[in-house]
Design a protein around this motif. Structure first.
Motif, mmCIF file in Angstrom:
data_model
loop_
_atom_site.group_PDB
_atom_site.id
_atom_site.type_symbol
_atom_site.label_atom_id
_atom_site.label_comp_id
_atom_site.label_asym_id
_atom_site.label_seq_id
_atom_site.Cartn_x
_atom_site.Cartn_y
_atom_site.Cartn_z
ATOM 1 N N LEU A 282 -13.014 -6.207 7.412
ATOM 2 C CA LEU A 282 -13.524 -5.986 6.068
ATOM 3 C C LEU A 282 -14.989 -5.610 6.175
ATOM 4 C CD1 LEU A 282 -11.231 -8.271 5.970
ATOM 5 C CD2 LEU A 282 -12.092 -8.687 3.688
ATOM 6 N N VAL B 105 -15.750 -2.895 -1.045
ATOM 7 C CA VAL B 105 -15.191 -3.477 0.169
ATOM 8 C C VAL B 105 -14.236 -2.465 0.771
ATOM 9 C CG1 VAL B 105 -13.830 -5.357 1.174
ATOM 10 C CG2 VAL B 105 -15.340 -5.818 -0.770
ATOM 11 N N LEU C 41 -10.386 -11.296 -3.610
ATOM 12 C CA LEU C 41 -10.675 -10.008 -4.235
ATOM 13 C C LEU C 41 -10.314 -10.021 -5.721
ATOM 14 C CD1 LEU C 41 -9.482 -7.676 -1.345
ATOM 15 C CD2 LEU C 41 -11.839 -8.259 -1.961
ATOM 16 N N ALA D 212 -8.593 0.053 0.849
ATOM 17 C CA ALA D 212 -7.823 -0.435 1.994
ATOM 18 C C ALA D 212 -7.299 0.784 2.743
ATOM 19 C CB ALA D 212 -6.681 -1.322 1.530
ATOM 20 N N ILE E 249 -11.403 -2.165 3.692
ATOM 21 C CA ILE E 249 -10.567 -2.987 4.563
ATOM 22 C C ILE E 249 -9.793 -2.072 5.493
ATOM 23 C CG2 ILE E 249 -8.761 -4.730 4.693
ATOM 24 C CD1 ILE E 249 -9.353 -5.361 1.738
ATOM 25 N N VAL F 80 -12.110 -1.833 -4.052
ATOM 26 C CA VAL F 80 -11.570 -2.145 -2.736
ATOM 27 C C VAL F 80 -10.855 -0.912 -2.211
ATOM 28 C CG1 VAL F 80 -9.956 -3.584 -1.437
ATOM 29 C CG2 VAL F 80 -11.282 -4.581 -3.322
ATOM 30 N N THR G 287 -1.612 -6.429 0.718
ATOM 31 C CA THR G 287 -2.533 -5.299 0.738
ATOM 32 C C THR G 287 -1.783 -4.041 1.133
ATOM 33 O OG1 THR G 287 -4.327 -6.776 1.381
ATOM 34 C CG2 THR G 287 -4.680 -4.425 1.738
#
Length: 111
Positions: free
Chosen positions: A75, A22, A44, A54, A24, A52, A2
């Motif tokens: 998360l 999501v 994922l 992050a 993170i 996503v 990630t």
């Protein structure tokens, strides 16, 4: 692995997100984050339709504080900008799959 962005989206933009997403929170040097990657990546990847975000978290990072993040990785599972679930330091893929299934179902968000 990630990649956590040092750029932080505005909380208002996340709150206005439509559909599933999501967020993170973590860092690239965090041992817990590195260990969780073995579960995060395949979970994922099974839901490419879910955006996503992050985000690198740490001291002075307001976005993480707005979600009351205390441990990494955290998360946050959103549906239409509403937090539906959260997972802190996942230790297995099932911990990620269940909330992903919840946010990808059709219907209104629940808390």
């Amino acid at each position: 692995m990630t990649t956590y962005s040092s750029e932080q989206p505005d909380r208002a933009d996340l709150d206005a997100t439509e559909g599933p997403a999501v967020v993170i929170f973590g860092t690239t040097w965090c041992g817990h984050c590195l260990a969780a990657d073995r579960y995060l990546t395949p979970a994922l990847a099974a839901h490419p339709e879910v955006p996503v975000i992050a985000v690198e978290d740490g001291k002075g990072r307001r976005l993480g504080r707005s979600y009351r993040v205390k441990l990494w990785p955290t998360l946050i599972f959103l549906r239409d900008g509403v937090e539906v679930d959260r997972v802190v330091r996942p230790t297995g893929r099932a911990m990620i799959d269940a909330p992903l299934a919840t946010i990808t179902q059709e219907g209104p968000a629940t808390t």
